[in-house]
Scaffold this motif. Structure first.
Motif, PDB file in Angstrom:
ATOM      1  N   VAL A  46      37.088  15.625  46.865  1.00 41.40           N
ATOM      2  CA  VAL A  46      35.812  16.195  46.209  1.00 41.40           C
ATOM      3  C   VAL A  46      34.520  15.422  46.727  1.00 41.40           C
ATOM      4  O   VAL A  46      34.557  14.207  46.259  1.00 41.40           O
ATOM      5  N   ASN A  47      33.938  15.974  47.594  1.00 42.01           N
ATOM      6  CA  ASN A  47      32.731  15.154  48.310  1.00 42.01           C
ATOM      7  C   ASN A  47      31.422  15.924  47.558  1.00 42.01           C
ATOM      8  O   ASN A  47      31.100  16.823  47.235  1.00 42.01           O
ATOM      9  N   PHE A  48      30.509  14.775  46.750  1.00 39.79           N
ATOM     10  CA  PHE A  48      29.298  14.913  46.250  1.00 39.79           C
ATOM     11  C   PHE A  48      28.270  14.821  47.200  1.00 39.79           C
ATOM     12  O   PHE A  48      27.876  14.036  47.706  1.00 39.79           O
ATOM     13  N   TRP A  49      27.463  15.943  47.173  1.00 45.45           N
ATOM     14  CA  TRP A  49      26.354  15.758  48.443  1.00 45.45           C
ATOM     15  C   TRP A  49      25.050  16.675  48.006  1.00 45.45           C
ATOM     16  O   TRP A  49      24.963  17.301  46.972  1.00 45.45           O
ATOM     17  N   ALA A  50      24.218  16.766  48.923  1.00 52.77           N
ATOM     18  CA  ALA A  50      23.088  17.731  48.637  1.00 52.77           C
ATOM     19  C   ALA A  50      22.470  18.185  50.008  1.00 52.77           C
ATOM     20  O   ALA A  50      22.489  17.260  50.879  1.00 52.77           O
ATOM     21  N   THR A  51      21.819  19.158  50.114  1.00 50.54           N
ATOM     22  CA  THR A  51      20.945  19.595  51.387  1.00 50.54           C
ATOM     23  C   THR A  51      19.996  18.599  51.712  1.00 50.54           C
ATOM     24  O   THR A  51      19.627  18.714  52.931  1.00 50.54           O
ATOM     25  N   PRO A  55      22.469  11.308  54.806  1.00 53.94           N
ATOM     26  CA  PRO A  55      23.659  10.729  55.403  1.00 53.94           C
ATOM     27  C   PRO A  55      25.014  11.652  54.843  1.00 53.94           C
ATOM     28  O   PRO A  55      26.077  12.056  55.400  1.00 53.94           O
ATOM     29  N   CYS A  56      24.536  12.547  53.756  1.00 52.76           N
ATOM     30  CA  CYS A  56      25.489  13.649  53.082  1.00 52.76           C
ATOM     31  C   CYS A  56      25.756  14.828  54.461  1.00 52.76           C
ATOM     32  O   CYS A  56      26.872  15.134  54.865  1.00 52.76           O
ATOM     33  N   ILE A  57      24.798  15.065  54.995  1.00 52.37           N
ATOM     34  CA  ILE A  57      24.676  16.288  56.236  1.00 52.37           C
ATOM     35  C   ILE A  57      25.468  15.568  57.368  1.00 52.37           C
ATOM     36  O   ILE A  57      26.078  16.541  57.718  1.00 52.37           O
ATOM     37  N   LYS A  58      24.994  14.321  57.510  1.00 55.30           N
ATOM     38  CA  LYS A  58      25.658  13.864  58.496  1.00 55.30           C
ATOM     39  C   LYS A  58      27.408  13.686  58.787  1.00 55.30           C
ATOM     40  O   LYS A  58      28.068  14.053  59.661  1.00 55.30           O
ATOM     41  N   GLU A  59      27.978  13.582  57.377  1.00 51.75           N
ATOM     42  CA  GLU A  59      29.346  13.324  57.208  1.00 51.75           C
ATOM     43  C   GLU A  59      30.053  14.699  56.835  1.00 51.75           C
ATOM     44  O   GLU A  59      31.164  14.906  56.995  1.00 51.75           O
ATOM     45  N   LEU A  60      29.224  15.912  56.625  1.00 57.50           N
ATOM     46  CA  LEU A  60      30.059  16.869  56.149  1.00 57.50           C
ATOM     47  C   LEU A  60      31.066  17.615  57.169  1.00 57.50           C
ATOM     48  O   LEU A  60      32.015  17.965  57.018  1.00 57.50           O
ATOM     49  N   PRO A  61      30.724  17.233  58.522  1.00 56.17           N
ATOM     50  CA  PRO A  61      31.737  17.867  59.609  1.00 56.17           C
ATOM     51  C   PRO A  61      32.806  17.015  59.306  1.00 56.17           C
ATOM     52  O   PRO A  61      33.890  17.604  59.723  1.00 56.17           O
ATOM     53  N   GLU A 143      31.838   5.661  46.643  1.00 55.16           N
ATOM     54  CA  GLU A 143      30.408   5.755  46.786  1.00 55.16           C
ATOM     55  C   GLU A 143      29.604   5.255  48.059  1.00 55.16           C
ATOM     56  O   GLU A 143      29.225   4.299  48.130  1.00 55.16           O
ATOM     57  N   SER A 144      29.828   6.044  49.168  1.00 54.92           N
ATOM     58  CA  SER A 144      29.518   5.593  50.391  1.00 54.92           C
ATOM     59  C   SER A 144      29.562   6.837  51.563  1.00 54.92           C
ATOM     60  O   SER A 144      30.362   7.870  51.116  1.00 54.92           O
ATOM     61  N   GLU A 145      29.145   6.710  52.751  1.00 53.34           N
ATOM     62  CA  GLU A 145      28.898   7.705  53.775  1.00 53.34           C
ATOM     63  C   GLU A 145      30.368   7.130  54.453  1.00 53.34           C
ATOM     64  O   GLU A 145      30.729   6.162  54.766  1.00 53.34           O
ATOM     65  N   PHE A 146      31.140   8.348  55.064  1.00 59.09           N
ATOM     66  CA  PHE A 146      32.202   7.926  55.818  1.00 59.09           C
ATOM     67  C   PHE A 146      31.990   8.542  57.126  1.00 59.09           C
ATOM     68  O   PHE A 146      31.321   9.478  57.739  1.00 59.09           O
ATOM     69  N   THR A 147      32.902   7.860  58.156  1.00 56.94           N
ATOM     70  CA  THR A 147      33.101   8.262  59.618  1.00 56.94           C
ATOM     71  C   THR A 147      34.288   8.994  59.583  1.00 56.94           C
ATOM     72  O   THR A 147      34.996   9.081  58.292  1.00 56.94           O
ATOM     73  N   TYR A 148      34.736   9.887  60.336  1.00 59.70           N
ATOM     74  CA  TYR A 148      35.961  10.550  60.220  1.00 59.70           C
ATOM     75  C   TYR A 148      37.143   9.689  60.146  1.00 59.70           C
ATOM     76  O   TYR A 148      37.947   9.797  59.082  1.00 59.70           O
ATOM     77  N   GLU A 149      37.139   8.659  60.805  1.00 61.14           N
ATOM     78  CA  GLU A 149      38.310   7.697  60.849  1.00 61.14           C
ATOM     79  C   GLU A 149      38.336   7.012  59.275  1.00 61.14           C
ATOM     80  O   GLU A 149      39.530   6.937  58.803  1.00 61.14           O
ATOM     81  N   GLN A 150      37.430   6.607  58.655  1.00 63.66           N
ATOM     82  CA  GLN A 150      37.092   5.934  57.410  1.00 63.66           C
ATOM     83  C   GLN A 150      38.020   6.918  56.164  1.00 63.66           C
ATOM     84  O   GLN A 150      38.527   6.843  55.411  1.00 63.66           O
ATOM     85  N   LEU A 151      37.547   8.408  56.287  1.00 63.42           N
ATOM     86  CA  LEU A 151      37.899   9.453  55.514  1.00 63.42           C
ATOM     87  C   LEU A 151      39.411   9.692  55.776  1.00 63.42           C
ATOM     88  O   LEU A 151      39.893   9.830  54.613  1.00 63.42           O
ATOM     89  N   LEU A 152      39.553   9.710  56.889  1.00 65.47           N
ATOM     90  CA  LEU A 152      41.291   9.959  57.171  1.00 65.47           C
ATOM     91  C   LEU A 152      42.020   8.773  56.738  1.00 65.47           C
ATOM     92  O   LEU A 152      43.050   8.864  55.998  1.00 65.47           O
ATOM     93  N   THR A 153      41.593   7.407  56.640  1.00 64.57           N
ATOM     94  CA  THR A 153      42.222   6.370  56.318  1.00 64.57           C
ATOM     95  C   THR A 153      42.107   6.626  54.591  1.00 64.57           C
ATOM     96  O   THR A 153      43.476   6.323  54.133  1.00 64.57           O
ATOM     97  N   GLU A 154      41.410   6.773  53.966  1.00 62.36           N
ATOM     98  CA  GLU A 154      41.484   6.903  52.599  1.00 62.36           C
ATOM     99  C   GLU A 154      42.198   8.097  52.204  1.00 62.36           C
ATOM    100  O   GLU A 154      43.016   7.883  51.189  1.00 62.36           O
TER     101      GLU A 154
END
Length: 158
Positions: A46-51, A55-61, A143-154
């Motif tokens: 569950v990702n909490f973000w805003a338009t 940083p939220c927009i950057k990590e959405l992909p 509570e942090s911005e993710f790279t894809y690798e960090q997100l996948l690891t978590e």
């Protein structure tokens, strides 16, 4: 006759495209918890973000990629916008369509930020992006911005 056929094809196409557009639903914390509790998926990100949050927009992909690549593992990626409810039609829906988001998108319908922040996770300062990982009884809040690798690891740690 050709003009009439063309008109019907055009009309059908317009309705078909709009029928498949991403729908952004309003939900409150109780509804979010119910969605997670009674959902058919076994793991939730569950990702909490805003338009308005760069940083939220950057990590959405990254969340889109995770949702697509691990869908067969019963993963549900829920994107919960913290934009104001009044911005749903003017900002959030056009943003979701423009970015072609495929994961479920919601706009949090809560009036008191401090109440919902504490109910998500007591350690949350309220800054975004923030992500909640849930699998069974396991919950992890970051509570942090993710790279894809960090997100996948978590995700794989669950």
């Amino acid at each position: 006759m050709k003009i009439k056929s063309f008109f019907y094809i055009l009309l059908f196409s317009v309705f078909s495209i709009s029928a498949y557009s991403q729908n952004v639903k309003l939900l409150n914390i109780d509804q979010l918890n119910e969605r997670i509790k009674t959902g058919k998926d076994s793991t939730y990100v569950v990702n909490f973000w805003a338009t308005w949050c760069a940083p939220c927009i950057k990590e959405l992909p990254h969340f889109e990629k995770l949702g697509a690549e691990y869908k067969s593992e019963k993963l549900a990626v829920l994107l919960v916008s913290l934009d104001f409810k009044s911005k749903l039609a003017s900002n959030v829906v056009p943003f979701v369509k423009r970015k072609n988001l495929k994961n479920e998108v919601f706009l949090l319908n809560e009036s008191s930020p401090q109440e919902f922040i504490d109910r998500i996770d007591p350690s949350w300062s309220g800054s975004i992006p923030a992500t909640l990982f849930i699998k069974g009884d396991k919950r992890k809040f970051i509570e942090s911005e993710f790279t894809y690798e960090q997100l996948l690891t978590e995700y794989k740690k669950l």
